[in-house]
Design a protein around this motif. Structure first.
Motif, PDB file in Angstrom:
ATOM      1  N   TYR A  32      24.594  62.814  30.964  1.00  0.00           N
ATOM      2  CA  TYR A  32      25.924  63.297  31.365  1.00  0.00           C
ATOM      3  C   TYR A  32      26.581  62.424  32.431  1.00  0.00           C
ATOM      4  CZ  TYR A  32      25.585  67.536  28.570  1.00  0.00           C
ATOM      5  OH  TYR A  32      25.515  68.415  27.531  1.00  0.00           O
ATOM      6  N   GLU A  33      26.055  61.223  32.597  1.00  0.00           N
ATOM      7  CA  GLU A  33      26.710  60.304  33.528  1.00  0.00           C
ATOM      8  C   GLU A  33      28.149  60.093  33.055  1.00  0.00           C
ATOM      9  OE1 GLU A  33      23.908  59.477  31.884  1.00  0.00           O
ATOM     10  OE2 GLU A  33      22.360  59.393  33.464  1.00  0.00           O
ATOM     11  N   CYS A  34      29.053  59.887  33.981  1.00  0.00           N
ATOM     12  CA  CYS A  34      30.457  59.718  33.595  1.00  0.00           C
ATOM     13  C   CYS A  34      30.658  58.321  33.024  1.00  0.00           C
ATOM     14  CB  CYS A  34      31.364  59.938  34.800  1.00  0.00           C
ATOM     15  SG  CYS A  34      33.091  59.645  34.421  1.00  0.00           S
ATOM     16  N   GLU A  35      30.915  58.263  31.726  1.00  0.00           N
ATOM     17  CA  GLU A  35      31.042  56.962  31.068  1.00  0.00           C
ATOM     18  C   GLU A  35      32.227  56.172  31.609  1.00  0.00           C
ATOM     19  OE1 GLU A  35      30.959  57.074  26.746  1.00  0.00           O
ATOM     20  OE2 GLU A  35      29.689  58.865  26.905  1.00  0.00           O
ATOM     21  N   HIS A  36      33.281  56.916  31.913  1.00  0.00           N
ATOM     22  CA  HIS A  36      34.471  56.218  32.404  1.00  0.00           C
ATOM     23  C   HIS A  36      34.172  55.517  33.731  1.00  0.00           C
ATOM     24  CE1 HIS A  36      38.727  55.306  32.813  1.00  0.00           C
ATOM     25  NE2 HIS A  36      38.578  55.597  34.094  1.00  0.00           N
ATOM     26  N   ASN A  37      33.562  56.239  34.653  1.00  0.00           N
ATOM     27  CA  ASN A  37      33.259  55.619  35.935  1.00  0.00           C
ATOM     28  C   ASN A  37      32.217  54.511  35.809  1.00  0.00           C
ATOM     29  OD1 ASN A  37      35.123  57.004  37.425  1.00  0.00           O
ATOM     30  ND2 ASN A  37      33.730  58.679  37.947  1.00  0.00           N
ATOM     31  N   LEU A  38      31.326  54.645  34.828  1.00  0.00           N
ATOM     32  CA  LEU A  38      30.351  53.573  34.604  1.00  0.00           C
ATOM     33  C   LEU A  38      31.036  52.259  34.239  1.00  0.00           C
ATOM     34  CD1 LEU A  38      27.459  55.458  32.769  1.00  0.00           C
ATOM     35  CD2 LEU A  38      27.282  54.234  34.939  1.00  0.00           C
ATOM     36  N   ILE A  39      32.202  52.368  33.623  1.00  0.00           N
ATOM     37  CA  ILE A  39      32.959  51.152  33.298  1.00  0.00           C
ATOM     38  C   ILE A  39      33.291  50.389  34.577  1.00  0.00           C
ATOM     39  CG2 ILE A  39      35.213  50.330  32.478  1.00  0.00           C
ATOM     40  CD1 ILE A  39      35.039  52.464  30.274  1.00  0.00           C
ATOM     41  N   TYR A  40      33.727  51.119  35.606  1.00  0.00           N
ATOM     42  CA  TYR A  40      34.020  50.455  36.892  1.00  0.00           C
ATOM     43  C   TYR A  40      32.751  49.798  37.435  1.00  0.00           C
ATOM     44  CZ  TYR A  40      38.074  53.660  36.926  1.00  0.00           C
ATOM     45  OH  TYR A  40      39.208  54.347  36.620  1.00  0.00           O
ATOM     46  N   TRP A  41      31.691  50.562  37.457  1.00  0.00           N
ATOM     47  CA  TRP A  41      30.476  50.053  38.117  1.00  0.00           C
ATOM     48  C   TRP A  41      29.782  48.944  37.328  1.00  0.00           C
ATOM     49  CZ3 TRP A  41      29.743  55.910  38.489  1.00  0.00           C
ATOM     50  CH2 TRP A  41      30.505  56.400  39.570  1.00  0.00           C
ATOM     51  N   ASN A  42      30.033  48.940  36.013  1.00  0.00           N
ATOM     52  CA  ASN A  42      29.475  47.842  35.224  1.00  0.00           C
ATOM     53  C   ASN A  42      30.439  46.656  35.165  1.00  0.00           C
ATOM     54  OD1 ASN A  42      26.965  48.969  34.554  1.00  0.00           O
ATOM     55  ND2 ASN A  42      27.923  50.245  32.966  1.00  0.00           N
ATOM     56  N   ASN A  43      31.498  46.751  35.935  1.00  0.00           N
ATOM     57  CA  ASN A  43      32.514  45.702  35.984  1.00  0.00           C
ATOM     58  C   ASN A  43      33.037  45.359  34.595  1.00  0.00           C
ATOM     59  OD1 ASN A  43      34.241  43.996  37.309  1.00  0.00           O
ATOM     60  ND2 ASN A  43      32.782  42.307  37.471  1.00  0.00           N
ATOM     61  N   GLU A  44      33.382  46.409  33.854  1.00  0.00           N
ATOM     62  CA  GLU A  44      33.966  46.212  32.532  1.00  0.00           C
ATOM     63  C   GLU A  44      35.472  46.465  32.593  1.00  0.00           C
ATOM     64  OE1 GLU A  44      29.883  47.639  30.263  1.00  0.00           O
ATOM     65  OE2 GLU A  44      31.635  48.955  30.229  1.00  0.00           O
ATOM     66  N   GLU A  45      36.105  46.259  31.454  1.00  0.00           N
ATOM     67  CA  GLU A  45      37.570  46.296  31.455  1.00  0.00           C
ATOM     68  C   GLU A  45      38.134  47.717  31.336  1.00  0.00           C
ATOM     69  OE1 GLU A  45      39.209  42.302  29.581  1.00  0.00           O
ATOM     70  OE2 GLU A  45      37.785  43.325  28.261  1.00  0.00           O
ATOM     71  N   PHE A  46      39.246  47.918  31.997  1.00  0.00           N
ATOM     72  CA  PHE A  46      39.934  49.209  31.894  1.00  0.00           C
ATOM     73  C   PHE A  46      41.425  49.013  32.146  1.00  0.00           C
ATOM     74  CE2 PHE A  46      40.603  49.701  36.443  1.00  0.00           C
ATOM     75  CZ  PHE A  46      39.567  48.963  37.000  1.00  0.00           C
ATOM     76  N   LEU A  47      42.194  49.941  31.626  1.00  0.00           N
ATOM     77  CA  LEU A  47      43.630  49.905  31.855  1.00  0.00           C
ATOM     78  C   LEU A  47      44.023  51.192  32.572  1.00  0.00           C
ATOM     79  CD1 LEU A  47      46.471  48.633  31.265  1.00  0.00           C
ATOM     80  CD2 LEU A  47      46.512  50.041  29.196  1.00  0.00           C
ATOM     81  N   GLY A  48      44.814  51.046  33.622  1.00  0.00           N
ATOM     82  CA  GLY A  48      45.298  52.213  34.340  1.00  0.00           C
ATOM     83  C   GLY A  48      46.800  52.342  34.141  1.00  0.00           C
ATOM     84  N   LEU A  49      47.246  53.522  33.780  1.00  0.00           N
ATOM     85  CA  LEU A  49      48.681  53.748  33.595  1.00  0.00           C
ATOM     86  C   LEU A  49      49.162  54.788  34.590  1.00  0.00           C
ATOM     87  CD1 LEU A  49      48.801  53.976  29.678  1.00  0.00           C
ATOM     88  CD2 LEU A  49      49.185  51.969  31.132  1.00  0.00           C
ATOM     89  N   GLY A  50      50.415  54.649  34.976  1.00  0.00           N
ATOM     90  CA  GLY A  50      50.971  55.584  35.948  1.00  0.00           C
ATOM     91  C   GLY A  50      51.128  54.915  37.306  1.00  0.00           C
ATOM     92  N   LEU A  51      51.753  55.645  38.207  1.00  0.00           N
ATOM     93  CA  LEU A  51      52.047  55.115  39.533  1.00  0.00           C
ATOM     94  C   LEU A  51      50.768  54.640  40.224  1.00  0.00           C
ATOM     95  CD1 LEU A  51      54.622  55.077  41.403  1.00  0.00           C
ATOM     96  CD2 LEU A  51      53.569  57.021  42.550  1.00  0.00           C
ATOM     97  N   ALA A  52      50.847  53.429  40.782  1.00  0.00           N
ATOM     98  CA  ALA A  52      49.760  52.880  41.600  1.00  0.00           C
ATOM     99  C   ALA A  52      48.427  52.764  40.865  1.00  0.00           C
ATOM    100  CB  ALA A  52      49.568  53.684  42.884  1.00  0.00           C
ATOM    101  N   ALA A  53      48.449  52.828  39.540  1.00  0.00           N
ATOM    102  CA  ALA A  53      47.188  52.739  38.796  1.00  0.00           C
ATOM    103  C   ALA A  53      46.700  51.293  38.736  1.00  0.00           C
ATOM    104  CB  ALA A  53      47.376  53.292  37.397  1.00  0.00           C
TER     105      ALA A  53
END
Lengths: 604, 385
Positions: B252-273
């Motif tokens: 149940y580890e958070c896959e989304h946050n694992l992306i940050y910690w594994n230094n993988e790619e992500f896109l942030g949308l919205g103010l200041a994302a």
């Protein structure tokens, strides 16, 4: 004897003597303004204090000269104003500028009267046979008491003050009277224009295009472009490529003649060949003997200056060489420290002088330096009869080889309003002073004469005096003698290793309190590491004080803000920058501040 | 089908910068909830999604995370509109982790059911503390009762992956307060817990109070005790620490946050994302009007861009990866950079092993317990010279 000529009759060379804050720089500005030398726009607040540092601290360090043109009764006079520094550390620089003058304006604050500092410089001026022209400043203040001050000048200094102009430099009141008094009372220069050249270097600075620029007062003869000149101390010769005057910026002229104040450049590349105090003459027609020597400046305080992390040793050497050009009192030679590597042992007139040099290295040369604890010169008499003069505590021979040690004692004169006598005496007592006498100058003012060990004076004494007398206390001191004393070498250990840069020599009675204070201070400024760090003060093998910096417990960024890795990274980089500025001593990282904090006495 | 496999997988983050009330510790950009602002914002956000639809042809979304602010402040209709637009415009894998952050004070049964309907399968609830006095003092709008009611409702309507956000080291919070909060949270058996140490950030109400010396904070010793107690207790309970501040039941580890910690790619949308795509970290403007105006003019609201060198990438991979309890995987690192971290950092690693900050084995470099307490000191070592 030479007859002065009509040109010389129209010249006055003078300086201004004043206590700090009594308005010397402001008066100089007014005189320049009054003689219409500059437009208003060019008129900076205080023209003579050109260095930022001086302006910031409100004191004058480096001498400068300005030529004023004053017209009165249809006659045009050249008034050369030579600026003098006003602090106790700079008596030598004062004496240089005095020797270039025939007279001095003495500025006395109409509310505060004659101060100890003023006295010291007045006596220097009187020694040099200068005509003293008293001026009473700040008469615009409601608390001004000009008549009393006049009497004080006459009683204390013993010069006529009846005709002293009453002025306000700040408000521009009666400035004309000062100019009139200069012309009227200060003698014009003399000296044979045809005699062999005899020029006194009273200041100098280094210009990267022109080389060393010598500020000179021509005593005899004349000098012009193309002349071959010789420095009398070294015999080195140079070809003059520019002579000029200060208005106040340098302006080339054809020739400087006896009585003039100006500058000479001669492509002097090596700064050591343009020493203040030297006499310049012509190579092929030298004068018979140099001008009487300046009062030689002897450094009394020494400290190590080392490159901070990432700074180059050579850069510091170049900078010190350049500073030395303007500052004959600055001494330095290479040394090495186990903790700090290659650096320099530098000699200064006093603590302020030391601070100023440190700051100039920082501001003018943009150098990152580390300074070690200041030290005086101790005389060590060894059991085998040899005598060693020790400037660096690290070089102290082992205790077993020392028969006894002597430390320099100074004659200190402290002038204070009588309300603060108790405070000042308490301070002197704490600093191992011996009261020689105490004298009431009038109902309010007291002069204390103490003998003080110099090593007590160099640790913050002046600042402590100021704070204990609400800024009213003034201090003047001069070397008296070496005297036997119970001195010990205090070592500071970081994580069980001696840091030579922190070692200092102290009186036995002070060792415990200093040791404790330093340990406490270091505990404050050294950041926690990933292990506990003992800080110890020891004499020989005996630990006399101890503190422990506990291990770092927490340094963590808990949260990743919505993928804002850059912010995190920047925080880390900033932290790393801070670490970079630290000095690695063994396994311990020490901030620059730690070295400075050891310098402060910090009495509780 | 073959083509799909070639697509690069990224995480997608949507930022909702609205709150009913700003919490005393929070320095995020957020605005007071008001209908007009939200209408404007959602419209702009839809435009932003649209702008990326053509740009993300080569990418496939593997996690969705709607964070804030308070995403649960939005009505379910608004949320539905946004999610619909996402599915229409971008390529999103089916069955992926889809998280929404929520404030218990803004949840209702209808909203929770609505979330499930639009595909949300992971609910994150900001509880922070089980002590009403503390909740009030840190500016939360909910009580523990409201939280409990909504937690149970969430379970009832069918959420089987719930995270609870907690904070320790709060003003006026004792170790026993914290133990009590943990105990009560454990009883609820959430799949995931994030436990963050309070950090006083500039520009917060706490910062002002801190400067006035009016914050009664636990000393460092006590705060670390809270942290260590958390790790031990949760590990024992099978909610295992997998990152400095994060704990989860197995799988149940958070896959989304694992992306940050594994230094993988992500896109942030919205103010200041913030985003990390194609060796570039970039961020949207944090100025509300500017965000709206740029999108109204058909422009991307990106305000900062930083291209990442290989050196940067290596450093970031190290310091992000070390946040995880399993640490930096040596083989993965070798594969990614064709460098052996055990070799290139040999000297530094040796030094830090001696200081008890990290442990190293054949396939990983990990922080020790003490290393986690002072992790910044470790991360610093990897900053390129």
């Amino acid at each position: 004897m030479f007859m002065s000529n009509s040109r010389q009759n129209k010249i006055r060379n003078f300086c201004i003597i004043a206590h700090i804050d009594h308005g010397k720089s402001t008066l100089a500005d007014r005189l320049i303004e009054k003689t219409g030398l500059l437009t208003d726009r060019e008129m900076k607040e205080q023209i003579l204090d050109s260095m930022d540092l001086e302006r910031e601290r409100g004191i004058t360090i480096k001498l400068q000269a300005t030529r004023l043109v004053y017209k009165v009764n249809g006659e045009e006079y050249i008034l050369n104003l030579i600026d003098t520094p006003g602090h106790v550390d700079f008596n030598y620089e004062v004496s240089r500028s005095l020797a270039a003058c025939e007279g001095a304006i003495l500025v006395v604050d109409a509310t505060q009267g004659v101060e100890a500092q003023t006295m010291a410089n007045v006596y220097l001026a009187i020694e040099q046979d200068l005509e003293i022209v008293p001026v009473i400043n700040k008469i615009d203040l409601p608390s001004a008491r000009p008549e009393e001050i006049k009497k004080e000048i006459e009683d204390i200094i013993g010069i006529e003050a009846d005709n002293a102009p009453l002025i306000s430099a700040k408000e521009g009141i009666n400035i004309e009277e000062v100019l009139k008094a200069v012309v009227k009372y200060i003698p014009h220069p003399q000296g044979d224009e045809e005699a062999p050249l005899k020029a006194l270097i009273f200041d100098s600075f280094y210009d990267s295009y022109k080389g060393a620029v010598a500020y000179v007062r021509i005593k005899e003869g004349s000098v012009k472009v193309g002349d071959k000149i010789m420095m009398m101390s070294s015999g080195k010769t140079f070809d003059v490529n520019e002579v000029g005057i200060f208005v106040p910026g340098p302006v080339p002229v054809d020739e400087l003649k006896a009585g003039d104040v100006g500058y000479i450049t001669a492509s002097i590349k090596d700064v050591k060949n343009c020493r203040v105090g030297d006499t310049i003459t012509h190579a092929n027609r030298p004068c018979d003997k140099p001008l009487p020597g300046y009062k030689k400046a002897t450094p009394m305080v020494y400290c190590g200056i080392y490159p901070a992390e990432g700074e180059k040793f050579e850069n510091i050497r170049d900078a010190l060489e350049k500073l030395q050009l303007n500052d004959a009192a600055l001494e330095f030679e290479p040394e090495t420290s186990v903790a700090l590597g290659f650096g320099f042992r530098c000699g200064f007139l006093g603590l302020l002088h030391m601070e100023i040099i440190q700051q100039r290295l920082d501001r003018e040369f943009d150098l990152d330096i580390i300074t070690t604890s200041p030290s005086v010169i101790y005389k060590v008499v060894k059991t085998n009869g040899e005598i060693e003069m020790i400037q660096n505590p690290t070089n102290l021979p082992p205790q077993s080889e020392i028969e006894y040690m002597e430390e320099p004692i100074v004659d200190a004169r402290i002038m204070i309003p009588n309300d603060y006598v108790g405070n000042a005496m308490e301070l002197c007592q704490e600093r191992r002073g011996t009261l020689i006498n105490m004298e009431y100058l009038d109902e309010r003012r007291v002069s204390l004469h103490y003998e003080l060990p110099l090593n007590e004076v160099i640790y913050d004494f002046f600042d402590a005096l100021k704070s204990k007398t609400r800024g009213y206390g003034s201090l003047d001191y001069e070397f008296k003698e070496y005297r036997q004393s119970k001195l010990v070498k205090l070592d500071i250990l970081l994580n069980k290793e001696v840091v030579d840069a922190f070692s200092l020599i102290v009186h036995e009675s002070k060792a415990y309190s200093r040791g404790r204070a330093i340990c406490e201070k270091l505990k404050e400024v050294i950041p926690r590491h990933m292990f506990a760090i003992p800080i110890q003060a020891s004499i020989g093998n005996k630990v006399i004080a101890r503190e422990t910096i506990s291990a770092l417990r927490k340094d963590v960024l808990a949260k990743c803000y919505g993928g804002d890795i850059s912010r995190k990274r920047k925080l880390l980089e900033k932290q790393k920058e801070g670490k970079k500025k630290m000095r690695q001593l063994g396994s311990v990282e020490v901030p620059q501040e730690a070295f400075l904090s050891v310098l402060k006495y910090d009495e509780k | 089908m073959k083509e799909v496999k070639k697509l690069k997988k990224i995480g997608l983050y949507i930022h909702i910068p609205f709150c009913y009330k700003k919490c005393s510790y929070c320095d995020f950009i957020s605005f007071k909830y008001n209908d007009q602002n939200i209408d404007q914002y959602v419209k702009a956000l839809l435009k932003e999604i649209e702008l990326y639809s053509s740009r993300l042809k080569k990418y496939k979304v593997k996690t969705l995370f709607i964070g804030g602010g308070t995403p649960s402040a939005l009505t379910i209709d608004k949320m539905d509109t946004i999610v619909n637009k996402l599915y229409k415009s971008l390529s999103i894998e089916s069955g992926i982790e889809f998280s929404v952050e929520s404030n218990p004070g803004t949840l209702t049964k209808e909203k929770l059911e609505g979330y499930l309907k639009i595909g949300v399968n992971r609910l994150s609830i900001g509880l922070q503390s089980f002590n009403d006095r503390i909740l009030n003092s840190i500016g939360r709008i909910h009580s523990k009762e409201i939280f409990l009611r909504n937690y149970h409702t969430a379970r009832d309507v069918g959420f089987d992956n719930i995270n609870i956000d907690l904070m320790y080291g709060l003003p006026g919070q004792s170790l026993s307060d914290w133990k009590d909060t943990l105990e009560k949270v454990i009883e609820l058996r959430p799949e995931h817990i994030s436990a963050y140490a309070l950090k006083i950030e500039e520009g917060t109400r706490f910062y002002d109070l801190y400067l006035q010396n009016k914050l009664h904070l636990a000393d460092e010793e006590e705060e670390r005790e809270m942290y260590h107690y958390t790790i031990e207790t949760l590990n024992k309970q099978g909610i295992v620490q997998y990152e400095i501040s994060n704990f989860a039941k197995e799988d149940y580890e958070c896959e989304h946050n694992l992306i940050y910690w594994n230094n993988e790619e992500f896109l942030g949308l919205g103010l200041a994302a913030h985003s990390y795509l194609n060796f570039c970290r970039f961020a949207n403007t944090n100025n509300f009007e500017e965000y709206i105006n740029l999108l109204n003019n058909g422009k991307l609201p990106v305000s900062t861009k930083e291209n990442k060198s290989r050196e940067d990438e290596i450093f970031e991979t190290m310091f992000l990866g070390l946040r995880l309890t399993k640490g930096v995987n040596v083989n993965k690192f070798k594969k990614r950079f064709r460098l052996n971290p055990l070799e290139i950092y040999k000297y530094k690693l040796d030094k830090m092993i001696k200081l008890g900050l990290i442990t190293v084995d054949e396939n990983s470099i990990r922080l020790t317990r003490y290393g986690m307490d002072v992790s910044n000191q470790v991360f610093l070592e990897f900053i390129p010279e």
